[in-house]
Write an enzyme that holds these catalytic residues in place. Structure first.
Site, PDB file in Angstrom:
ATOM      1  CG  ASP A   1      -2.167   0.829   1.070  1.00 20.65           C
ATOM      2  OD1 ASP A   1      -3.249   0.223   0.894  1.00 20.65           O
ATOM      3  OD2 ASP A   1      -2.089   2.083   1.101  1.00 20.65           O
TER       4      ASP A   1
ATOM      5  CG  ASN B   1      -7.966  -3.597  -3.555  1.00 21.84           C
ATOM      6  OD1 ASN B   1      -9.184  -3.645  -3.703  1.00 21.84           O
ATOM      7  ND2 ASN B   1      -7.398  -2.838  -2.614  1.00 21.84           N
TER       8      ASN B   1
ATOM      9  CE1 TYR C   1     -13.031   4.196  -9.074  1.00 25.68           C
ATOM     10  CE2 TYR C   1     -15.357   3.894  -9.605  1.00 25.68           C
ATOM     11  CZ  TYR C   1     -14.208   3.466  -8.967  1.00 25.68           C
ATOM     12  OH  TYR C   1     -14.228   2.303  -8.226  1.00 25.68           O
TER      13      TYR C   1
ATOM     14  CE  LYS D   1     -11.847   1.012 -10.322  1.00 24.98           C
ATOM     15  NZ  LYS D   1     -10.743   0.190  -9.773  1.00 24.98           N
TER      16      LYS D   1
HETATM   17  N1  LIG Z   1     -16.023   1.009  -2.353  1.00 22.86           N
HETATM   18  C1  LIG Z   1     -16.749   0.696  -3.420  1.00 22.86           C
HETATM   19  O1  LIG Z   1     -17.993   0.825  -3.394  1.00 22.86           O
HETATM   20  C2  LIG Z   1     -16.088   0.167  -4.676  1.00 22.86           C
HETATM   21  C3  LIG Z   1     -16.934  -0.198  -5.723  1.00 22.86           C
HETATM   22  C4  LIG Z   1     -16.376  -0.695  -6.895  1.00 22.86           C
HETATM   23  C5  LIG Z   1     -15.007  -0.834  -7.004  1.00 22.86           C
HETATM   24  N2  LIG Z   1     -14.198  -0.475  -5.975  1.00 22.86           N
HETATM   25  C6  LIG Z   1     -12.745  -0.650  -6.177  1.00 22.86           C
HETATM   26  O2  LIG Z   1     -12.206  -1.489  -5.167  1.00 22.86           O
HETATM   27  C7  LIG Z   1     -10.846  -1.103  -4.886  1.00 22.86           C
HETATM   28  C8  LIG Z   1     -10.699  -0.814  -3.398  1.00 22.86           C
HETATM   29  O3  LIG Z   1     -11.606   0.218  -3.055  1.00 22.86           O
HETATM   30  P1  LIG Z   1     -11.910   0.655  -1.549  1.00 22.86           P
HETATM   31  O4  LIG Z   1     -13.324   1.054  -1.512  1.00 22.86           O
HETATM   32  O5  LIG Z   1     -11.408  -0.365  -0.585  1.00 22.86           O
HETATM   33  O6  LIG Z   1     -11.033   1.985  -1.496  1.00 22.86           O
HETATM   34  P2  LIG Z   1     -10.295   2.672  -0.249  1.00 22.86           P
HETATM   35  O7  LIG Z   1     -10.056   4.089  -0.665  1.00 22.86           O
HETATM   36  O8  LIG Z   1     -11.034   2.393   1.012  1.00 22.86           O
HETATM   37  O9  LIG Z   1      -8.896   1.878  -0.203  1.00 22.86           O
HETATM   38  C9  LIG Z   1      -7.965   1.972  -1.282  1.00 22.86           C
HETATM   39  C10 LIG Z   1      -6.584   1.560  -0.782  1.00 22.86           C
HETATM   40  O10 LIG Z   1      -5.671   1.761  -1.877  1.00 22.86           O
HETATM   41  C11 LIG Z   1      -4.528   2.470  -1.395  1.00 22.86           C
HETATM   42  N3  LIG Z   1      -3.948   3.254  -2.487  1.00 22.86           N
HETATM   43  C12 LIG Z   1      -4.452   4.380  -3.064  1.00 22.86           C
HETATM   44  N4  LIG Z   1      -3.612   4.829  -4.006  1.00 22.86           N
HETATM   45  C13 LIG Z   1      -2.565   3.981  -4.026  1.00 22.86           C
HETATM   46  C14 LIG Z   1      -1.362   3.923  -4.792  1.00 22.86           C
HETATM   47  N5  LIG Z   1      -1.074   4.866  -5.705  1.00 22.86           N
HETATM   48  N6  LIG Z   1      -0.498   2.911  -4.568  1.00 22.86           N
HETATM   49  C15 LIG Z   1      -0.772   1.960  -3.635  1.00 22.86           C
HETATM   50  N7  LIG Z   1      -1.880   1.967  -2.875  1.00 22.86           N
HETATM   51  C16 LIG Z   1      -2.769   2.969  -3.070  1.00 22.86           C
HETATM   52  C17 LIG Z   1      -5.066   3.347  -0.270  1.00 22.86           C
HETATM   53  O11 LIG Z   1      -4.025   3.771   0.616  1.00 22.86           O
HETATM   54  C18 LIG Z   1      -6.089   2.425   0.385  1.00 22.86           C
HETATM   55  O12 LIG Z   1      -5.498   1.603   1.390  1.00 22.86           O
HETATM   56  C19 LIG Z   1     -10.556   0.096  -5.777  1.00 22.86           C
HETATM   57  O13 LIG Z   1      -9.897  -0.324  -6.953  1.00 22.86           O
HETATM   58  C20 LIG Z   1     -11.942   0.643  -6.090  1.00 22.86           C
HETATM   59  O14 LIG Z   1     -11.967   1.376  -7.285  1.00 22.86           O
HETATM   60  C21 LIG Z   1     -14.703   0.033  -4.807  1.00 22.86           C
END
Ligand SMILES: NC(=O)c1ccc[n+]([C@@H]2O[C@H](COP(=O)([O-])OP(=O)(O)OC[C@H]3O[C@@H](n4cnc5c(N)ncnc54)[C@H](O)[C@@H]3O)[C@@H](O)[C@H]2O)c1
Length: 278
Positions: free
Chosen positions: A48, A101, A169, A173
């Site tokens: 991370d 992720n 965004y 995706k």
């Molecule tokens: N939350 C939702 O409803 C949702 C829906 C569809 C898809 N997603 C996807 O699921 C994944 C996780 O989402 P989430 O909701 O847990 O997000 P979040 O923001 O809670 O967590 C994202 C994590 O990625 C890390 N991160 C961000 N930029 C980074 C980088 N440049 N290098 C390394 N780490 C990095 C952050 O520090 C964090 O720990 C993402 O790809 C997001 O697009 C989330």
């Protein structure tokens, strides 16, 4: 899990002996993916950009009885990613699973603006698409030389159909879904499966920001808290009428990296309460 033709463990969803990297693994969905894979025996590298948080999560996972380390890396920085991969190989000797992720919904402060800014497009494509390719390119040579690998990319239902207020965004995706197909075609003969998961709506830090943005940009949501916007969106979009959890995504990924899914590649699996039917 089969590794170089050897099957370890009794159950097909037994990842004992398997080494998995989860990017963005410190919090939210990534943390739950690591925990779910550790529950079935995988050793987990939590990577991370947030160094303290990825070490905390690795400590939490190691307490479950598997090996786990936190190795910080910004997925957009090829040198940092290369160091993270080398450190994984020197500590664990191999990489069986990569879960791409790490993802962002916009450049810092994006949710305070009604429309996407140039920096939102650049930052989001940089992390969600190019960052994914940087990590994948660093890991794949190790999988190829082992003759085995499983890659899962985090897409989104926003990649199935463009969502209001988040064009930058949604476009990233959709690109992830397409990139997953390219990789699956390219790497199949190396015995590497590549799939994506499209999560629906999960109440993580990311969605707190999305909720704030929707309330700002859509008059229907005026005066609602981010959580109220989230609940309303769940009801409007999902036949099952319930939100998804990080654990739901982790369960889907455990399946996709297991031998039960050995003939599944290039697919993007919606885990979204039926929001998008395809
Ligand atoms: N939350 C939702 O409803 C949702 C829906 C569809 C898809 N997603 C996807 O699921 C994944 C996780 O989402 P989430 O909701 O847990 O997000 P979040 O923001 O809670 O967590 C994202 C994590 O990625 C890390 N991160 C961000 N930029 C980074 C980088 N440049 N290098 C390394 N780490 C990095 C952050 O520090 C964090 O720990 C993402 O790809 C997001 O697009 C989330």
């Amino acid at each position: 899990m089969e590794q170089n033709g050897e099957q370890s463990g009794d159950s097909m969803e037994d990842l004992t002996g398997c080494v998995a990297i989860v990017t963005g693994g410190a919090t939210g969905i990534g943390r739950a993916i690591g925990i779910k894979m550790a529950e079935v025996g995988a050793d987990i590298v939590v990577s991370d950009i947030d160094t303290a948080a990825c070490r905390r999560t690795a400590t939490e996972i190691a307490a479950m009885g598997v090996r786990s380390v936190g190795i910080s890396a910004n997925v957009t920085d090829p040198e940092a990613v290369s160091r993270m991969v080398s450190e994984t190989i020197s500590q664990f000797g191999k990489i069986n699973v990569l879960v791409n992720n790490a993802g962002v919904a916009g450049a810092p402060g994006w949710y305070d603006y009604e429309t996407s800014r140039e920096e939102d497009w650049a930052y989001t494509f940089g992390v969600n698409v190019k960052g994914m390719a940087i990590v994948t390119d660093a890991v794949v040579p190790h999988m190829k030389s082992a003759g085995f690998g499983k890659i899962v990319n985090l897409a989104s239902i926003a990649g199935r159909q463009g969502r209001p207020s988040l064009p930058h965004y949604s476009a990233t995706k959709a690109a992830v879904i397409n990139y997953t197909q390219s990789l699956a075609n390219e790497l199949g003969r190396d015995n590497i499966n590549v799939n994506a998961v499209c999560p629906g709506l999960l109440w993580t830090t990311m969605w707190e920001q999305v909720g704030a943005k929707y309330a700002l940009a859509n008059p229907d949501y005026e005066g609602l808290t981010p959580r109220q916007v989230f609940d309303r969106t769940v009801q409007d979009l999902m036949p099952l009428g319930r939100e998804q959890t990080p654990e739901d995504i982790g369960d889907a990924i455990v399946f996709l990296v297991s031998e039960d899914a050995r003939n599944i590649t290039g697919q993007s699996l919606n885990v979204d309460g039926g929001a998008f039917l395809n």
